[in-house]
Structures are given as C-alpha cells and as structure tokens.
Design a protein around this motif. Structure first.
Motif, PDB file in Angstrom:
ATOM      1  N   THR A  87      -2.615  13.987   9.228  1.00  0.00           N
ATOM      2  CA  THR A  87      -1.622  14.315   8.213  1.00  0.00           C
ATOM      3  C   THR A  87      -2.225  14.844   6.923  1.00  0.00           C
ATOM      4  OG1 THR A  87      -1.701  11.962   7.668  1.00  0.00           O
ATOM      5  CG2 THR A  87       0.155  12.720   8.988  1.00  0.00           C
ATOM      6  N   SER A  90       0.778   3.833  -2.980  1.00  0.00           N
ATOM      7  CA  SER A  90       0.336   5.182  -2.699  1.00  0.00           C
ATOM      8  C   SER A  90       1.372   6.205  -3.138  1.00  0.00           C
ATOM      9  CB  SER A  90       0.044   5.300  -1.214  1.00  0.00           C
ATOM     10  OG  SER A  90      -0.064   6.626  -0.855  1.00  0.00           O
ATOM     11  N   PHE A 104       0.829  -1.197   0.000  1.00  0.00           N
ATOM     12  CA  PHE A 104       0.000   0.000   0.000  1.00  0.00           C
ATOM     13  C   PHE A 104       0.864   1.248   0.000  1.00  0.00           C
ATOM     14  CE2 PHE A 104      -4.134   1.800   0.418  1.00  0.00           C
ATOM     15  CZ  PHE A 104      -3.947   3.008   1.049  1.00  0.00           C
ATOM     16  N   MET A 157      -3.853   5.489   6.476  1.00  0.00           N
ATOM     17  CA  MET A 157      -2.955   6.385   7.191  1.00  0.00           C
ATOM     18  C   MET A 157      -1.489   5.983   7.045  1.00  0.00           C
ATOM     19  SD  MET A 157      -4.801   8.686   8.181  1.00  0.00           S
ATOM     20  CE  MET A 157      -3.710   9.625   9.220  1.00  0.00           C
ATOM     21  N   ALA A 158      -1.229   4.812   6.488  1.00  0.00           N
ATOM     22  CA  ALA A 158       0.168   4.399   6.305  1.00  0.00           C
ATOM     23  C   ALA A 158       0.805   5.165   5.164  1.00  0.00           C
ATOM     24  CB  ALA A 158       0.235   2.901   6.042  1.00  0.00           C
ATOM     25  N   ALA A 159      -0.032   5.747   4.330  1.00  0.00           N
ATOM     26  CA  ALA A 159       0.486   6.446   3.168  1.00  0.00           C
ATOM     27  C   ALA A 159       0.648   7.922   3.467  1.00  0.00           C
ATOM     28  CB  ALA A 159      -0.474   6.255   2.003  1.00  0.00           C
ATOM     29  N   ASN A 160       1.484   8.565   2.693  1.00  0.00           N
ATOM     30  CA  ASN A 160       1.667   9.999   2.862  1.00  0.00           C
ATOM     31  C   ASN A 160       1.646  10.678   1.502  1.00  0.00           C
ATOM     32  OD1 ASN A 160       2.066  12.409   4.057  1.00  0.00           O
ATOM     33  ND2 ASN A 160       4.033  11.906   4.966  1.00  0.00           N
ATOM     34  N   PRO A 161       0.694  11.529   1.144  1.00  0.00           N
ATOM     35  CA  PRO A 161      -0.406  11.959   1.996  1.00  0.00           C
ATOM     36  C   PRO A 161      -1.403  10.849   2.264  1.00  0.00           C
ATOM     37  CG  PRO A 161      -0.739  12.756  -0.218  1.00  0.00           C
ATOM     38  CD  PRO A 161       0.597  12.102  -0.203  1.00  0.00           C
TER      39      PRO A 161
END
Lengths: 285, 433, 304
Positions: free
Chosen positions: B322, A139, A135, B83-87
């Motif tokens: 975030t 992402s 993921f 939420m593990a990704a950014n953004p």
C-alpha cells in the motif's frame, strides 16, 4: 535510652539487613556488571568485583562520538525523551485526575457511580489489546513517532490509575474538615483547593511517583509507536543493546543503572512530602 | 468565579504545554520520503546502511530515505502494526525467510515480478530467489544470505586427540564424550533450543539430516513419523547424557554465541555471525580457535542419500503493497542490491550475486577481510544444502506448536512421539481453517 | 426567610453538581478519545473472524471466538498459570510490603535510608529488571548459580530457566523484587497517617506490640491495603512485559500468561478477532476480582 528500648532498636535494625540485601544484591550486581568488559562478564565463577573495572560502558553513553556502536550513542537522547514524556504524563494526570477524583468521592450526583465503575472497568483491559486501534488513530492524525503520541496513549492507562489512587486518598480526608470549611462559607472549589489539596499533598506526591514510574517503565507502546530518535524512550533503547548479532550486556547494564537514576532523583527530592503526616490536629478541638 | 477562571487557565496551560512538548518535530515538505524498516546490525552496520542511503539520495535528489533499525525480535510486530495504518508506516521492510507466505496472504507485499531485469534473475543465487517467490510471482529482493553452520573449537579437538571434526551426529556424540571425559568442558555441545524460532531451525537441521521432512508430498505433517521422532529423541538423549548443555533449553542464538566464545563448549551450531565474534579479541577468549565443518547428518540420513543438511535463514527486502511510492522504493531497493554496492561492502556481508563467487572476484572476496578466507568457502560448501521451513501462511502459529512440542519433549513433560503427534494434529487443524 | 433558605439550599446543590461535571470534564474528554474508542472498537472486533491483513474479509461470527477460547485447553491452563502468578506474587508483595512498612515505621537505625532504597528496585525499568534477572538466572554465567555455588548449596550449575516447575517462580521473584516497593511505600505512607494516640492508649491498656499491630493498625490501614491489593491484583493478572523479556512464555509455555497468549494471537498468529475476544475474557476475570474487592473498598458511607 533504657536497655529495653536499646535492645528493641538493635533488634529492629538487624532486621533491616536482610531487607537491604534483598534490595541491593541485584542492584550491586547490575552495577558491577556495568563496570566490566565483555570478556570478564562471561567468566565462571563470576567476578563479584570486576578484576579489570572499566568505565567504558558509561563513556560510550556520555561521549557518543567515541562509541563503537550506535546504541550507546543515542542513549542520552532516549533518556531526555523519557524524562519529557514521563513528566508531561505525570503533571497532566495528577492535575486533572485529582480534580476528577475529588468530584467522584465527595460530590453526589446522578452519574457518579457509573462513571466510577466505568473508569475502573477500563483499567481491566490489557494494554496490548489497545495497540492496534490506537495505532490506527494515531497514524491518521499523523502523530506517529512524536512524543505527544506517547503522552496521549500513556494517559489511557495512567489517568484512570491517577483518579483511582487519588480517590482512595481523598476518602481518608476527614469530612469534618470540609464541613468546617463549608460552614466558613467556602464554595466547593474553594474547599478543594484550600482545604483538601494541601492536606492531600502526601497522596498527590505518592500518586505522582506512581504515575511517573508507570510512564517511565512502559515498553510495548514505546516500541510500536516510535521509530526514530525523535521520540524513542529509554526502555526501547535498552532493548536494542541485545540484538541478534550483538553482545553488549555490560552496555545494557550501564544503561540500566542510568535508566534508574531519574526516578530515584525525583523520589529523593520529594521524599519529605511523601510522608508528611496529615494535620490530624486541625479538627480535634 | 475567580477560582473557575484560575482553574480554566491552568487547564489551558497544561494542554498547551503538552502540545508544544509533543509536536516538536514536524514532517518537512518537499521531496518524497521513503521509510524503510530493517534489522539492526545484521550484516551491514546501521552507519554503513545510512551511508548507502546518503549516496542514493545524492544520486536522486527528489527522494529522501528514512531508515529504522530494529532488533529481529520486534520487526514482525512492527510490520503488522505499521501496515494497519494508511498510508503504511513503512514503504519497504526487511523480511525473514519465513514471513513471505503470511504477509502475501495478508496482502502486505507488492508483486515485483515485472520489475525484475533478466540479469537480476540470472545473476543472483537461485536459492535466494526461492525465498521470495511464490506461485511464480516474486515479492522481494534478496539481501542477506545466511544458513546455520557447524562450528567447533580446533584446540579442544586437538587436545582430545581427535583428528577430524565429525561427519555424522553419531560421531559427534563419540567425540563429545571423549572431550567431556577429559574434563576440558562439562557440556561440549550448546544449542539454541529455547521456545523461539531458533529451536525449529535446529530441529530442521536434524530432521532433514535424518532423511525426514516437515510435510510429505500431500502437504500433511510428516515430522511425527519415525524419522522426526528419532531426531527429537536424539536431542533429548544428548542432554540426558550430559553432552548437550541443559541450558540449551533456554538459550537463544546470542546465548549460544556467548557460551561458545567464552570457551565453554566445543561444538556449536549457529548463524554466520558467531565466527567473526569468536575472533573478536574484545569479546572472545578463543580467538583463532573456531573452525567450520560441513553440518553433520545422521547415519540413517547418509545411507538414504542425504549429502548435507542445513536451514535457510536469509532475509530479503520487500515493498509494502500500500505504499504511495512504489517506484521510488523499488529504485532504492535495486540500488541496495546492486552489484556495485554489494561488492563495496562485501567485507561485512556476503554479496547476493553469483558472479562475485567466481574466478578472480572470488579471490578478491576471500581476501576482503581476515575472516573471509574461512567464511566464504564455508558458505559455498553449506549453502547448497540449506532446506526451507514449510511455506504456509499460518507458519507462525504452526511453528509455535512445534516449538512447544519440542520443548515439552526436552523438559520431559511429554514423550517425543506424543509431543510431535499433538503438534501434527494442530498443523492439520490450521491447514483446515 | 424560609423561602430564601430553601432556595439557597437548592442552588447550592445544583452548583455542586455543575462543579462536579466541570471537574470531571477534562478527564472524561481525554478518556473518551484514548480509552473509550479503542476499547469499543476492540469489543466489536471480538465478534468477527479478523485475520490480519489489508484485503482480508472480516466475517461476523458472533460469539464463536469466545466459545472457541473457552473450549481451548491451553486457555484454561494459561488462566490457571496466571492465577498462580497473581496469587503468589501479590501475596508475597503484600506480606513483604506490610512487614517492611511496619519496620520503617518503627524507626530502626537507618530507616530513612531504607525508605529511600525502596525506590531503587521500583525505579529500574521493567525491561532492565527482566534482562537483569535473566542474566542472574543464566545457566552458565549467572550470579545466582555463582552465589549458591560459593555458599556450597549446590555442587554444579543449575539451568534454572529450563526447569518447567521453577521457571514461573523465578519470574515471580523478579516481579516481586520490582513491585514490592510500591506496596511497601503505599502502606508506609498510610501508616504515617495513623494517629498515634489510639496506639498509645492501647499500650496503656496493656496490649502488646503484636496485638496493637493486628487489632489497631492493620484495620486502620484497610483502605490503603485494599487499594494496593486491588491495583496489584489487576496488574499481576495482566502481566506481560516481564514474561516477554525473561522467558518469552517458555519453557514449554510454563510461563505463558493470559496476556502473552493474547499477544501471540493478535500479533504472531494474525488472529485479531481471537485476540480481541481474549482481551475481553481477561477483562471479565479482572472485573470479577475487582468487584470482590470493591465490596470492601467503597463503603456506602458518609455523604448522601
């Protein structure tokens, strides 16, 4: 036909009946439920054949504008997404997977064994363990919620499988056939494309079926990696039929029947190839 | 060599095919896009929420809203991965009342205390603020208030000659026996005791109704004292006596609703949605027969001064910490929670503003749908007695231990005392980590 | 002349190796990206205490996650349960699959339809399969209760999924129904490739059908059986989706499988380090199982 042969055939045919029952009892029940309305589904004892059969569940899926809730409306799109994704995964995996499988089974070279073991080893990890790292990668590449992300992530488990299965089939191709072609002056690639592949069509098709169904079936990755209709697949759509505040089991059953149709169709089309025997006669002489 | 070329071309073609098939949809450039994750068909339908989003976009042309609807079961997992990704994959998400502690510890939620206006704080129910406030800081906007209700089938009680619904659980047992003996239904009571959060909700209702609690004032587990054990033993006893449907052990809230509206039980504890489903002629066989009654308590609890007992199952919207667009997201959330929007859709969902439950507004609210004259008073009667489940960051794991304990007791694998003691030991271990 | 033929042999060999790498290249490239990197990062993670979260500190703890798991009673109970699921499930699939494959091969009436029908349980997606069986097993409205009642085998409805000793077996039935066709079709395709003349020769020599089956056909099927066995065993051990749908691990964790435990740790409990460690413990088990099979599968045969 002699009496013995007839009675033997009769006996064998009788044996098929319990098998048919085992296969079809749940499916027919699924189908019957898909033709019921909600009240009828919850009766005791169950109505094996619905007293008030209705095609409403199917209509809701095929004519979305009439549907009461959003789930059946979007089912057709999910179906298309699934077909796209499963087909892409299958085609890619079969093609490049069979190439790799051939190399691994027939060409001895230094890293052959380690690569084989490596491919098998990667199959050992449960898929859900890889969701978070995948993921994060997806992402950062801005691939979330696009069909390509499912195609790529499915390959993480489909490709090793394809290689593995094709390797097993290639091993059953008699080496004599290849040696004969080599003597005729064929290059390695020539042997592969002109001799081995045509013979292995049953193996290719079986593996293709397997990979297609693997991709068709997959639920958890589809759930996490897709969020809207752009890439939503059938298993995710099915899961939405029963939410916290919704009872639409009969809708889900209709969706389930429809979800099984494309793979069955594919199997029907390729049935002939799956069992065409090998040309064992080619080397006998 | 020619085969090599052919081969390379084919590989290239496949890669291109995959690329084209996959990258079909592109992100449009331009206005800021806000991604919101919410529960599907809880309160407002997706079509209605979409409408609200479109209205908001009309008023704020530089903001675009993308809603994602998911079943409750999957929302927690999607938030964690998102939420593990950014953004982050989401700018805002709907939270169940039991998640804020875990998410605050994980740093997922944005502190919005300073963004609240005074009339927001005083205008909404204080109890709904409790769900999103920790250590004086507020982390979300209340959205849907829900508690567990006690519902019964009027016709079945009448048929059994029972005049009033039960006020205590002991009375319930008596009434259930009468109904069972009459042969109206085989198992008069149905619960959602399967190995999910629902069983902890039901247990909470019974625990507090017995004057018990999850943790004592020192924060140590208290559910394995005699009060907690009594509640669990009572649960098992009702199954052994054939009063509670044994399928409760594998039933979730949907199954309870299915059972109740098919007329297979006389008493069912469930969230608010069960009532409107019971009056939906396309699904229910008991239209007009369902009724509310304040949740019973145990005699011991009543003696100890417990006036009512239920469990809070509300949800709230939170901004993810975030997100690159906190201001725009907050604007949307305030719009969602604004009085005008809430009253416009009050037919589907009880508004979060106190003022809508007073005076003339109350009468209007009650008249908004055919079900409201019944559900609104029921809500007002039960909501004040809704208890919260423990407020700890490791709640999921603690709840899993408790779910296991209750299941072990109900299936006879362990005695209630043993099961609860083991769970309590696990809670102590979790607290220590 | 001699020098020329030596040269050609070497070049042929080198060409072969180059061809091999060319054939492997696309696969390796893809797997590098989507498999290798996630596996490595998960492996690294398993040595950390890694609570889910943004501002969470990841502390290196060495083998602590592994040791804690190996000391945990729930872990071993779950392994036991998962092994039970695997053995029973694969055993049933193999037995039924072989029997049905042979049945089709012997060409009874309607064999084509039988072979075609096998696709249907396999084509039903796992989630539909799970939901369907959960509905069939439903205590109040299920078809199983209805059928048994009408056949007079039970006198009142049984809440099947709440029975701690039955629940796992019910999940096994649902899984076998869905995956047995794969085994049957693989074996059936292999059977179709078995040369008939060996069989006929044995018949002429006086061997009966049973002997011919066990002594000739089954050994020739060995590669196919082993492929099916190894694929299914590894998959059965890692079962997740169907448990997620039908029982969510209950009742009282009686259907909790090892992958489900990993899911709980990584997602529900927010302990990613533990989840990662569990993943590799699972891999260790499956690698051992696969290794046992591989000894039979990859004979040191043919090409040198």
């Amino acid at each position: 036909m002699s009496i013995r042969k007839f009675s033997r055939k009769f006996f064998l045919s009788l044996l098929t009946l319990p098998v048919f029952f085992f296969i079809f009892f749940p499916v027919l029940w699924l189908f019957s439920a898909s033709l019921s309305n909600q009240v009828e589904l919850f009766t005791i004892p169950p109505h094996w054949i619905p007293k008030h059969p209705t095609f409403q569940n199917y209509l809701d899926i095929f004519f979305p504008s009439l549907a009461a809730s959003s789930v059946p409306r979007t089912f057709a799109t999910a179906l298309l997404n699934s077909i796209k994704i499963a087909s892409a995964v299958t085609i890619i995996c079969i093609f490049i997977g069979s190439l790799a499988a051939y190399a691994l089974t027939r060409i001895p070279f230094k890293f052959n064994r380690p690569i084989q073991l490596g491919i098998i080893a990667t199959r050992m990890i449960p898929e859900i363990s890889l969701v978070l790292p995948l993921f994060i990668i997806a992402s950062s590449l801005r691939l979330i919620n696009k069909p390509i992300v499912l195609i790529l992530t499915y390959m993480s488990f489909a490709l090793p499988y394809a290689i593995w299965l094709m390797a097993a089939y290639f091993q059953t191709v008699p080496v004599e056939l290849e040696d004969a072609a080599r003597l005729d002056g064929c290059s390695r690639l020539g042997i592969l494309f002109r001799v081995v592949m045509p013979i292995s069509v049953p193996g290719l098709v079986s593996t293709a079926m397997f990979i297609f169904l693997l991709a068709w079936d997959e639920f958890f990755y589809a759930l996490i990696f897709t969020s809207t209709l752009a890439a939503k697949t059938v298993p995710v759509a099915i899961s939405e039929f029963v939410g916290r505040y919704v009872v639409n089991i009969n809708g889900m059953m209709a969706g389930g029947i429809l979800a099984a149709v494309p793979p069955v169709l594919v199997a029907l089309i390729f049935q002939r190839y799956i069992v065409r025997g090998m040309t064992a006669g080619a080397v006998k002489g | 060599m020619r085969t090599m070329y052919k081969f390379a071309l084919i590989v290239l073609a496949i890669v291109l095919f995959a690329g084209v098939a996959g990258c079909a949809s592109r992100q449009p450039a331009g206005p800021v896009t806000i991604h919101v994750l919410t529960m599907d068909q809880a309160g407002l339908k997706p079509a209605e929420i979409d409408q609200i989003a479109r209205e908001f976009e009309a008023k704020n042309p530089d903001i675009k809203i993308v809603m994602e609807y998911q079943s409750y079961d999957f929302i927690h997992d999607k938030i964690v991965t998102g939420m593990a990704a950014n953004p982050p994959a989401y700018d805002a998400a709907m939270l169940d009342v039991i998640w804020p502690d875990e998410f605050i510890k994980a740093g997922y939620l944005l502190d919005v205390t300073d963004r609240l206006t005074p009339d927001m704080k005083s205008g909404m129910f204080p109890a709904s603020w409790n769900g999103v406030t920790r250590n004086g800081k507020v982390y979300g906007m209340p959205w849907l208030m829900d508690v567990k209700y006690f519902m019964y089938n009027k016709d079945m009680l009448q048929k059994a000659g029972i005049a009033e619904p039960p006020k205590t659980w002991e009375e319930l047992v008596e009434q259930a026996k009468t109904i069972k003996e009459q042969g109206t239904v085989e198992y008069p009571i149905i619960w959602s005791w399967n190995q999910k959060e629902g069983v902890v909700c039901d247990y909470a209702v019974l625990l507090y109704g017995n004057g018990g609690e999850f943790v004592d004032k020192d924060g140590k587990p208290a559910f394995n004292n005699e009060k907690g054990v009594q509640a669990l033993t009572w649960m098992k006893q009702t199954i052994d006596d054939g009063l509670s449907n044994p399928s409760s052990v594998s039933a979730d809230e949907n199954a309870v609703r299915d059972n109740f509206i098919a007329g297979e039980s006389a008493f069912a504890v469930n969230w608010l949605f069960q009532y409107s489903d019971s009056n939906d002629a396309s699904k229910s066989t008991i239209v007009g027969q369902a009724a509310f009654s304040p949740m019973p308590v145990f005699q011991a609890g009543a003696d100890a001064g417990v006036k009512g007992s239920s469990v809070d199952g509300s949800s709230a919207f939170a901004i993810m910490a975030t997100t690159p667009y906190p201001d725009q997201t907050w604007k949307f959330l305030t719009y969602l929670a604004s009085n005008e929007v809430q009253t416009k859709y009050s037919a589907e969902m009880l508004p979060v503003w106190k003022v809508d439950f007073e005076g003339e507004a109350l009468e209007k609210l009650k008249a908004a749908t055919p079900n409201n004259p019944v559900t609104v008073p029921a809500f007002l009667a039960q909501f004040p007695y809704a208890y919260e489940r423990p407020s700890v960051p490791y709640y999921n794991e603690a709840s899993a231990a408790l779910q296991l304990a209750i299941q072990e007791a109900l299936t006879g694998v362990k005695s209630p005392q043993q099961a609860l003691d083991d769970a309590a030991a696990k809670w102590v271990k979790l607290a220590g980590q | 002349m001699a020098t020329n033929s030596i040269k050609r042999r070497l070049t042929l060999r080198e060409q072969d190796v180059r061809t091999a790498w060319l054939l492997l290249a696309p696969s390796l490239l893809i797997m590098l990206g989507v498999t290798l990197w996630p596996v490595i990062s998960t492996f690294i993670l398993s040595f950390f205490h890694a609570p889910t979260g943004i501002n969470q500190v990841r502390t290196f703890v060495g083998f602590v996650n592994y040791i804690e798991m190996l000391r945990d009673q729930l872990f071993w109970e779950t392994i036991e349960r998962t092994l039970y699921f695997t053995l029973v499930s694969v055993g049933l699939e193999l037995t039924l699959g072989l029997a049905i494959a042979q049945l089709i091969h012997s060409r009874p009436w309607g064999w084509k339809f039988l072979r075609f029908s096998l696709i249907i349980p396999w084509a039903v997606p796992t989630i539909v399969n799970g939901a369907m069986w959960r509905w069939i097993y439903s205590a109040d409205f299920g078809a199983l209760n209805g059928l048994l009642m009408q056949l007079g085998l039970i006198d009142h409805y049984v809440p099947w999924l709440t029975l701690p000793d039955m629940a796992m077996n019910l999940v096994i039935v649902a899984d076998v129904w869905h995956t047995m066709p794969f085994v049957a079709l693989v074996l059936q395709a292999a059977l179709a490739g078995v040369p008939e003349d060996l069989d006929e020769a044995a018949a002429v020599d006086g061997a009966n059908a049973w002997q011919r089956f066990w002594k000739i056909r089954v050994p020739l099927l060995r590669p196919a059986i082993l492929v099916a066995l190894i694929v299914r065993t590894v998959d059965a051990f890692r079962v997740f989706d169907i448990v997620y749908i039908i029982t969510s691990g209950g009742p009282a964790y009686k259907t909790l499988t090892i992958t489900y435990l990993t899911y709980l740790n990584s997602f529900a409990f927010g302990k990613q380090g533990t989840g990662a460690a569990l993943s590799f413990l699972i891999s260790t088990f499956t690698i051992i199982m696969a290794f046992v099979y591989i000894k039979f599968l990859y004979h040191p045969e043919e090409t040198q």
